[in-house]
Design a protein around this motif. Structure first.
Motif, PDB file in Angstrom:
ATOM      1  N   MET A 140      33.036  46.430  29.358  1.00  0.00           N
ATOM      2  CA  MET A 140      33.588  45.745  30.076  1.00  0.00           C
ATOM      3  C   MET A 140      32.417  45.690  31.245  1.00  0.00           C
ATOM      4  SD  MET A 140      36.778  46.379  31.911  1.00  0.00           S
ATOM      5  CE  MET A 140      37.830  46.888  30.977  1.00  0.00           C
ATOM      6  N   ALA A 141      32.328  44.207  31.677  1.00  0.00           N
ATOM      7  CA  ALA A 141      31.529  44.167  32.921  1.00  0.00           C
ATOM      8  C   ALA A 141      32.311  43.033  34.253  1.00  0.00           C
ATOM      9  CB  ALA A 141      30.069  43.981  32.698  1.00  0.00           C
ATOM     10  N   ARG A 142      33.011  43.199  34.692  1.00  0.00           N
ATOM     11  CA  ARG A 142      34.226  42.274  35.246  1.00  0.00           C
ATOM     12  C   ARG A 142      33.337  42.154  36.721  1.00  0.00           C
ATOM     13  NH1 ARG A 142      39.508  43.981  32.292  1.00  0.00           N
ATOM     14  NH2 ARG A 142      39.080  43.251  30.110  1.00  0.00           N
ATOM     15  N   PHE A 143      33.631  41.476  36.941  1.00  0.00           N
ATOM     16  CA  PHE A 143      33.789  41.210  38.156  1.00  0.00           C
ATOM     17  C   PHE A 143      35.158  40.049  39.356  1.00  0.00           C
ATOM     18  CE2 PHE A 143      32.770  37.057  37.629  1.00  0.00           C
ATOM     19  CZ  PHE A 143      32.860  35.567  38.378  1.00  0.00           C
ATOM     20  N   TYR A 144      35.306  40.605  40.851  1.00  0.00           N
ATOM     21  CA  TYR A 144      36.942  40.104  41.375  1.00  0.00           C
ATOM     22  C   TYR A 144      36.348  39.593  42.275  1.00  0.00           C
ATOM     23  CZ  TYR A 144      41.214  39.093  41.342  1.00  0.00           C
ATOM     24  OH  TYR A 144      42.553  38.274  42.241  1.00  0.00           O
ATOM     25  N   ARG A 145      36.409  38.599  42.765  1.00  0.00           N
ATOM     26  CA  ARG A 145      35.702  38.483  44.447  1.00  0.00           C
ATOM     27  C   ARG A 145      36.980  37.533  45.074  1.00  0.00           C
ATOM     28  NH1 ARG A 145      33.068  33.382  46.807  1.00  0.00           N
ATOM     29  NH2 ARG A 145      31.553  33.825  48.061  1.00  0.00           N
ATOM     30  N   MET A 146      37.172  37.521  46.756  1.00  0.00           N
ATOM     31  CA  MET A 146      38.278  37.415  47.247  1.00  0.00           C
ATOM     32  C   MET A 146      37.411  36.401  49.032  1.00  0.00           C
ATOM     33  SD  MET A 146      41.202  39.842  46.706  1.00  0.00           S
ATOM     34  CE  MET A 146      40.116  40.968  47.044  1.00  0.00           C
ATOM     35  N   GLN A 147      38.017  35.425  49.392  1.00  0.00           N
ATOM     36  CA  GLN A 147      37.572  35.310  50.662  1.00  0.00           C
ATOM     37  C   GLN A 147      38.395  34.314  51.166  1.00  0.00           C
ATOM     38  OE1 GLN A 147      33.898  33.289  50.141  1.00  0.00           O
ATOM     39  NE2 GLN A 147      33.662  33.309  52.788  1.00  0.00           N
ATOM     40  N   MET A 148      38.565  34.810  52.391  1.00  0.00           N
ATOM     41  CA  MET A 148      39.792  33.630  52.866  1.00  0.00           C
ATOM     42  C   MET A 148      38.184  32.250  53.966  1.00  0.00           C
ATOM     43  SD  MET A 148      41.928  36.480  54.744  1.00  0.00           S
ATOM     44  CE  MET A 148      42.071  36.006  56.193  1.00  0.00           C
TER      45      MET A 148
END
Length: 79
Positions: A16-24
């Motif tokens: 498992m190698a996951r990313f999650y990116r959030m930006q306003m």
């Protein structure tokens, strides 16, 4: 607005190698968009744009999602 929040979850035993990116990001009409992107590290991710009336609403959604991902084992990516 806020800079991007980048989270990672890596577990070599489970491959498992996951990313999650959030930006306003502000919109042209006075609202705010919360941009979320997620997927496998090194691959193109899935992207979702959610519209909010105010920056406070978008910030609350970002913080809620951030807490949720931390509970699921993601950690903040070090720069």
């Amino acid at each position: 607005m806020t800079g991007p929040v980048i989270l990672r979850r890596v577990d070599a035993e489970r491959n498992m190698a996951r990313f999650y990116r959030m930006q306003m990001q502000p919109t042209l009409f006075g609202g705010v968009t919360l941009i979320r992107e997620w997927g496998r590290i090194g691959q193109a991710g899935t992207c979702r744009h959610d519209q909010y009336e105010t920056a406070a609403d978008a910030r609350a959604a970002l913080h809620a999602m951030h807490r949720s991902k931390l509970r699921r084992g993601y950690s903040v990516q070090k720069s």
